[in-house]
Design an enzyme around this catalytic site. Structure first.
Site, PDB file in Angstrom:
ATOM      1  N   TYR A  33       0.828  -1.204   0.000  1.00  0.00           N
ATOM      2  CA  TYR A  33       0.000   0.000   0.000  1.00  0.00           C
ATOM      3  C   TYR A  33       0.862   1.254   0.000  1.00  0.00           C
ATOM      4  CZ  TYR A  33       0.954   1.025   4.930  1.00  0.00           C
ATOM      5  OH  TYR A  33       1.570   1.349   6.106  1.00  0.00           O
ATOM      6  N   ARG A  52       8.042   4.017  -4.718  1.00  0.00           N
ATOM      7  CA  ARG A  52       8.110   3.098  -3.583  1.00  0.00           C
ATOM      8  C   ARG A  52       7.086   1.973  -3.730  1.00  0.00           C
ATOM      9  NH1 ARG A  52       7.588   5.397   2.454  1.00  0.00           N
ATOM     10  NH2 ARG A  52       5.461   5.772   1.720  1.00  0.00           N
ATOM     11  N   LYS A 147       6.524  -1.810   1.988  1.00  0.00           N
ATOM     12  CA  LYS A 147       5.313  -1.217   2.569  1.00  0.00           C
ATOM     13  C   LYS A 147       4.160  -2.202   2.407  1.00  0.00           C
ATOM     14  CE  LYS A 147       3.131   3.341   3.063  1.00  0.00           C
ATOM     15  NZ  LYS A 147       3.582   3.599   4.450  1.00  0.00           N
ATOM     16  N   GLU A 179      12.389   3.179  14.207  1.00  0.00           N
ATOM     17  CA  GLU A 179      11.457   4.210  13.742  1.00  0.00           C
ATOM     18  C   GLU A 179      10.226   4.190  14.631  1.00  0.00           C
ATOM     19  OE1 GLU A 179      10.190   3.299   9.733  1.00  0.00           O
ATOM     20  OE2 GLU A 179      10.180   1.151  10.155  1.00  0.00           O
ATOM     21  N   LEU A 203      11.010   1.487   7.212  1.00  0.00           N
ATOM     22  CA  LEU A 203      10.340   1.932   5.997  1.00  0.00           C
ATOM     23  C   LEU A 203      10.799   3.366   5.752  1.00  0.00           C
ATOM     24  CD1 LEU A 203       8.243   1.435   3.763  1.00  0.00           C
ATOM     25  CD2 LEU A 203       6.578   2.543   5.259  1.00  0.00           C
TER      26      LEU A 203
END
Length: 279
Positions: A33, A52, A147, A179, A203
């Site tokens: 996504y 991406r 992702k 993260e 990511l």
């Protein structure tokens, strides 16, 4: 106009959108996504988001249903149809529909879903005051750079933050800051902006790349390396970056004040520049 959906080449009201219960996205989380926001009704960094999306598709051997140009046209049409002042566009591709089996047929047609909802940005007061965060162990799988719609670990981390009345959960793996559950994390120490390097542990956000570019243009020293938890607690400043959070100062982590307990000068400087770039 109701919230807009797009399913396999067709626009329709969100309430009318359906997919098969045998879709592998539902059965296995076998999909990818992107989330794209608008500024002034225009999608921000659309090319970077689509690039991406393509990298994620290649990593999972997932067939792309549309070219970047087709994607861009559909996304712009969706934004125009929804007619929100500002919008948040969610794009998802799954491997498609097949009888449930871990191995998949090679000839599946991917399922494409897109939704458009009104974007309600964080208030100026939230940005001015900064937010609180907590830390927890990073238990995600080994390819966070994809992702994927497999977000259960992120969901649990985000829910813990909500229950603790924190804005974000900062993830720690092998005693290193990776993260946030829904953001990238940047630490300011000795005037340098430090953030985890690109690779399978994070990511790499589209906003992350924009902010690092701006930091370098501002003459700031940028280090793409891991920070320890002690580095995080002892930072002069900490801020989050992301599509919806933009640049957001963190003023307390695990109850400990960061710097002077308010968004610091480098955070404010970069946030001001980001506003100038996007408004």
């Amino acid at each position: 106009m109701p919230d807009i959906a797009f399913v396999n080449g067709r626009f329709l009201p969100l309430t009318d959108a359906t997919v098969s219960i045998e879709d592998r996205g539902f059965q296995f989380g076998d999909g990818i996504y992107e989330v794209i926001r608008t500024y002034g009704g225009r999608p921000f960094e659309l090319g970077a988001h689509l690039a991406r999306l393509d990298r994620s598709a290649q990593a999972l051997d997932l067939r792309q249903p549309y070219s970047p140009e087709q994607w861009a046209n559909y996304i712009r049409e969706a934004i125009q149809r929804a007619a929100f002042a500002e919008a948040k566009v969610y794009v998802q591709i799954t491997r498609g529909v097949a009888p449930r089996d871990h191995a998949y047929p090679s000839d599946l047609s991917p399922t494409v879903v897109m939704t458009v909802r009104e974007l309600r940005p964080l208030s100026a007061s939230v940005h001015a005051a900064g937010v609180e965060a907590m830390t927890m162990e990073d238990i995600r799988w080994g390819r966070c750079d994809i992702k994927s719609v497999n977000l259960l670990a992120n969901v649990l981390a985000r829910q813990q933050a909500k229950q603790a009345r924190m804005f974000e959960t900062i993830l720690i793996k092998d005693e290193q800051v990776t993260e946030g559950a829904v953001s990238n994390v940047m630490v300011v120490r000795d005037g340098a902006v430090i953030t985890a390097p690109e690779g399978p542990r994070i990511l790499s956000g589209v906003t992350r790349a924009v902010v690092l570019q701006m930091a370098r243009q501002e003459g700031l020293h940028v280090e793409e390396r891991y920070c320890s938890l002690a580095d995080l607690y002892g930072a002069a400043e900490v801020f989050l970056t992301g599509t919806t959070v933009e640049i957001l100062g963190v003023v307390r982590i695990d109850g400990k004040p960061i710097g002077e307990g308010k968004p610091g000068p480098i955070t404010q400087r970069l946030a001001k520049r980001f506003v100038g770039r996007t408004r």
